[in-house]
Design a protein around this motif. Structure first.
Motif, short mmCIF file in Angstrom:
data_model
loop_
_atom_site.label_atom_id
_atom_site.label_comp_id
_atom_site.label_asym_id
_atom_site.label_seq_id
_atom_site.Cartn_x
_atom_site.Cartn_y
_atom_site.Cartn_z
N ALA A 177 4.07 3.55 -2.76
CA ALA A 177 4.63 2.72 -1.70
C ALA A 177 3.54 1.84 -1.11
O ALA A 177 2.42 2.31 -0.89
CB ALA A 177 5.24 3.60 -0.61
N PRO A 178 3.85 0.58 -0.84
CA PRO A 178 2.89 -0.25 -0.13
C PRO A 178 2.54 0.40 1.21
O PRO A 178 3.37 1.09 1.80
CB PRO A 178 3.62 -1.57 0.09
CG PRO A 178 4.71 -1.58 -0.93
CD PRO A 178 5.10 -0.14 -1.13
N PRO A 179 1.33 0.16 1.72
CA PRO A 179 0.94 0.79 2.98
C PRO A 179 1.61 0.17 4.21
O PRO A 179 1.62 0.78 5.28
CB PRO A 179 -0.57 0.57 3.03
CG PRO A 179 -0.80 -0.65 2.20
CD PRO A 179 0.26 -0.62 1.13
N ASP A 180 2.20 -1.03 4.05
CA ASP A 180 2.78 -1.74 5.19
C ASP A 180 4.30 -1.75 5.13
O ASP A 180 4.90 -1.68 4.07
CB ASP A 180 2.25 -3.17 5.23
CG ASP A 180 2.64 -3.95 3.99
OD1 ASP A 180 2.35 -3.49 2.87
OD2 ASP A 180 3.26 -5.03 4.13
N LEU A 181 4.89 -1.85 6.31
CA LEU A 181 6.35 -1.86 6.42
C LEU A 181 6.96 -3.06 5.69
O LEU A 181 7.97 -2.91 4.99
CB LEU A 181 6.77 -1.88 7.90
CG LEU A 181 8.27 -1.91 8.17
CD1 LEU A 181 8.98 -0.71 7.56
CD2 LEU A 181 8.53 -1.98 9.68
N ALA A 182 6.37 -4.23 5.82
CA ALA A 182 6.93 -5.43 5.17
C ALA A 182 7.05 -5.23 3.66
O ALA A 182 8.07 -5.57 3.06
CB ALA A 182 6.07 -6.65 5.48
N GLY A 183 6.03 -4.68 3.03
CA GLY A 183 6.06 -4.43 1.59
C GLY A 183 7.12 -3.42 1.20
O GLY A 183 7.82 -3.58 0.20
#
Length: 128
Positions: free
Chosen positions: A43-49
């Motif tokens: 999973a990307p570390p950021d919410l947007a990703g």
């Protein structure tokens, strides 16, 4: 012949013995999905990703069941911080459902603190 059919697609699978979704007749309900990169468990570390990825998974899942995003009637999201996280959903939501007179219902709930993800979802579609 089984009336219920499991729905799976390449690029997303569960660790437990459950399908990505299940369909009976024209009703399809997804299992929980998260914002991992398609084809990985990362999973990307950021919410947007994660939000971008979760919308990719929604589209891939409903299409694997023989439908389109126009068949989706309800989406439930769980987020670590729903009070601020809802805004992160809106850009991708409007891209997927541009007609304000024809959008699915949506509900956003709190995601447990022990989840490794920032956002998860499930959805229901009625496939014509």
């Amino acid at each position: 012949m089984a009336r219920r059919k499991s729905v799976n697609y390449s690029g997303y699978s569960h660790q437990n013995p459950i399908p990505n979704a299940s369909r009976i007749g024209n009703i399809m309900m997804s299992s929980i999905m998260n914002g991992t990169e398609p084809g990985t468990r990362t999973a990307p570390p950021d919410l947007a990703g994660q939000v971008i990825n979760i919308f990719k998974h929604i589209r891939l899942c409903v299409e694997a069941a023989g439908g389109t995003v126009d068949d989706i009637i309800k989406v439930n999201f769980w987020m670590k911080q729903p009070s601020t996280g809802r805004a992160a959903l809106n850009d991708e939501w409007v891209k997927m459902f541009p007609d304000e007179n024809s959008r699915p219902a949506r509900h956003t709930l709190s995601l447990s603190a022990d989840s490794p993800h920032l956002v998860t979802c499930d959805f229901t579609a009625v496939i014509g």
